[in-house]
Scaffold this active site. Sequence first.
Site, PDB file in Angstrom:
ATOM      1  N   LYS A 138      19.585   9.217   9.730  1.00  0.00           N
ATOM      2  CA  LYS A 138      18.706   8.748  10.809  1.00  0.00           C
ATOM      3  C   LYS A 138      18.901   7.254  11.051  1.00  0.00           C
ATOM      4  CE  LYS A 138      15.407  10.222   8.296  1.00  0.00           C
ATOM      5  NZ  LYS A 138      14.138  10.600   7.652  1.00  0.00           N
TER       6      LYS A 138
ATOM      7  N   GLY B 131       5.286   7.322   8.715  1.00  0.00           N
ATOM      8  CA  GLY B 131       5.313   8.777   8.547  1.00  0.00           C
ATOM      9  C   GLY B 131       6.308   9.497   9.436  1.00  0.00           C
ATOM     10  N   THR B 132       7.157   8.747  10.150  1.00  0.00           N
ATOM     11  CA  THR B 132       8.105   9.432  11.053  1.00  0.00           C
ATOM     12  C   THR B 132       9.114  10.293  10.266  1.00  0.00           C
ATOM     13  OG1 THR B 132       9.254   7.326  11.146  1.00  0.00           O
ATOM     14  CG2 THR B 132       8.083   7.961  13.111  1.00  0.00           C
ATOM     15  N   GLY B 133       9.565   9.786   9.123  1.00  0.00           N
ATOM     16  CA  GLY B 133      10.563  10.534   8.340  1.00  0.00           C
ATOM     17  C   GLY B 133       9.974  11.844   7.824  1.00  0.00           C
ATOM     18  N   CYS B 134       8.760  11.750   7.262  1.00  0.00           N
ATOM     19  CA  CYS B 134       8.100  12.965   6.734  1.00  0.00           C
ATOM     20  C   CYS B 134       7.897  13.961   7.861  1.00  0.00           C
ATOM     21  CB  CYS B 134       6.717  12.637   6.163  1.00  0.00           C
ATOM     22  SG  CYS B 134       6.691  11.274   5.010  1.00  0.00           S
TER      23      CYS B 134
ATOM     24  N   THR C  90       4.665   3.677  13.407  1.00  0.00           N
ATOM     25  CA  THR C  90       5.805   4.525  13.034  1.00  0.00           C
ATOM     26  C   THR C  90       5.695   5.052  11.599  1.00  0.00           C
ATOM     27  OG1 THR C  90       6.984   2.553  12.336  1.00  0.00           O
ATOM     28  CG2 THR C  90       7.420   3.335  14.575  1.00  0.00           C
TER      29      THR C  90
END
Length: 568
Positions: A247, A282-285, A280
């Site tokens: 990402k 928590g975007t990965g989770c 932003t």
Amino acid sequence: MASAPPPPQEAVHSGRRLLSPTLFFSSSSPLRLRPSPPPPPSAHRRRSRYSRLVAASSSSSSSSAPPPPREMPWPHVLTVAGSDSGGGAGIQADIKACAALGAYCSSVVTAVTAQNTAGVQGIHVVPEEFIREQLNSVLSDMSVDVVKTGMLPSIGVVKVLCESLKKFPVKALVVDPVMVSTSGDALSESSTLSVYRDELFAMADIVTPNVKEASRLLGNVSLHTVSDMRSAAESIYKFGPKYVLVKGGDMPESSDAVDVFFDGKEFIELHGRRIKTRNTHGTGCTLASCIASELAKGAKMLHAVQVAKNFVESALHHSKDLIIGNGPQGPFDHLFKLKSPPYNVGSHQNFKPDQLFLYAVTDSGMNKKWGRSIKEAVQAAIEGGATIVQLREKDSETREFLEAAKACVEICKSSGVPLLINDRVDIALACNADGVHVGQSDMSAREVRELLGPGKIIGVSCKTPAQAQQAWNDGADYIGCGGVFPTTTKANNPTLGFEGLKTVSLASKLPVVAIGGINASNAGSVIELGLPNLMGVAYALVESQDERVDYAELHVAAEGEFAEAQRL
Ligand SMILES: Cc1ncc(COP(=O)(O)OP(=O)(O)O)c(N)n1
Ligand SMILES: Cc1nc(C(=O)O)sc1CCOP(=O)(O)O
Ligand SMILES: [Mg+2]
């Protein structure tokens, strides 16, 4: 006349997503190319233990046994991750993301963090044996489809997870290698790196590191360009996962958010808009949980990744001005769809306005004329490119109509094309169709919604702005607007022309499909109007014996116009 409302954001937004690796995310045009075909219906057809038991006992016992309960499969994701007391990331984000995408989410908590928008203040790791116990509880009982991992704080925790997955295999494993929070706090001992690489990745279907995590996994190599990301994806792939997604959201040099997807052979760059916001966290989770949800529903990996990326982008966009906490990184709203028109009225969770693109309507008179069944007409329309089908049978007997509708439900389900029933809510209920289309002299959308519930698609025919407003108030999902041209298929139907279509569409908060006298030679001129919420054209199956010809031609005409308009 109602004042012109803003265009339905998600309707337009979702229509611009293309599966081609090179053609992502045109920024301003409301027009779109034909959407990629919807994913096949969920492969998840597992029976619950309860239904198996009842089925077994009813087949072996007397006829007085109760009938087996109806199966209601619910895609199930288990998240194995840490709790975020601030509610923006970790387990809390995972549960909200899965809920937003219609999956059930169970959770095994690996650690409890004291965390807020400023950073991580403390971590309390759950004892390994208790993590094992949680895994055992869920996996031994609950038919989990997909496991998604987040914070795995120690080697021991990773090992416990791998052992549990060997004991209770699942359909897919999504590994988000969370090691350091965006605030820079370590969430995993550095010693876990080796066990991640050597044991967990080999079991994973997809691994989703950001550039910092990819760099750490590869011994702190520097990653500055998309080309570096490709090399990293290739190196991580060698550890054993089936797919890698590196990402690029944190890449300082890129003006858009580029992610690199690698399947072992091909690199696909996924481009997205970079949303300017502090929210932003928590975007990965969330991305990993969305991928897991889509996989649990039966989607293919690339499609799951794209749905997840689109969801995160939309959630960030809708939450960009929220203010929660005083720190530099705020949470965002996973449930934005509950608040944003046209989704605040309980729409079908799988309905996408794009599906209105090529809308086939059956005509019993024509079927009789050509000596073919409704089923054959529907099959031909789908083969020709129809993206949604309406059964409009004005003179069939109920029993005959229902039998035909049941057969068409099966055909449509296997092609991933929604099937709607004209007028007859009873038939729609009896055959479990995807929804109903009603007109001004039929039951109101509100009444239909009461009967069908929130999960079904409801369309309403509208010829005036007031009717379009009422359809919106009543909780419809789309409107049909016509006749655009004179038609012989519907008696005494007023012709609205382009002006009428324009007036109604601009007054509509809902996506619109145009109808009435539309064919391959004039579809382009309808699309060319460039109305922001006009999502497609409807067309009755009347022109020839073989709709494959009609639909293929119509499709080419419509797609050509969309493509042309997008270029301009
Ligand atoms: C997509 C679409 N739009 C309009 C209609 C017409 O519905 P209605 O006004 O109820 O007329 P009948 O189809 O019942 O004659 C439609 N069927 N589909
Ligand atoms: C069913 C229907 N509804 C209309 C409306 O204007 O609401 S026009 C129409 C007939 C559509 O058939 P054809 O594509 O042959 O014109
Ligand atoms: Mg009607």
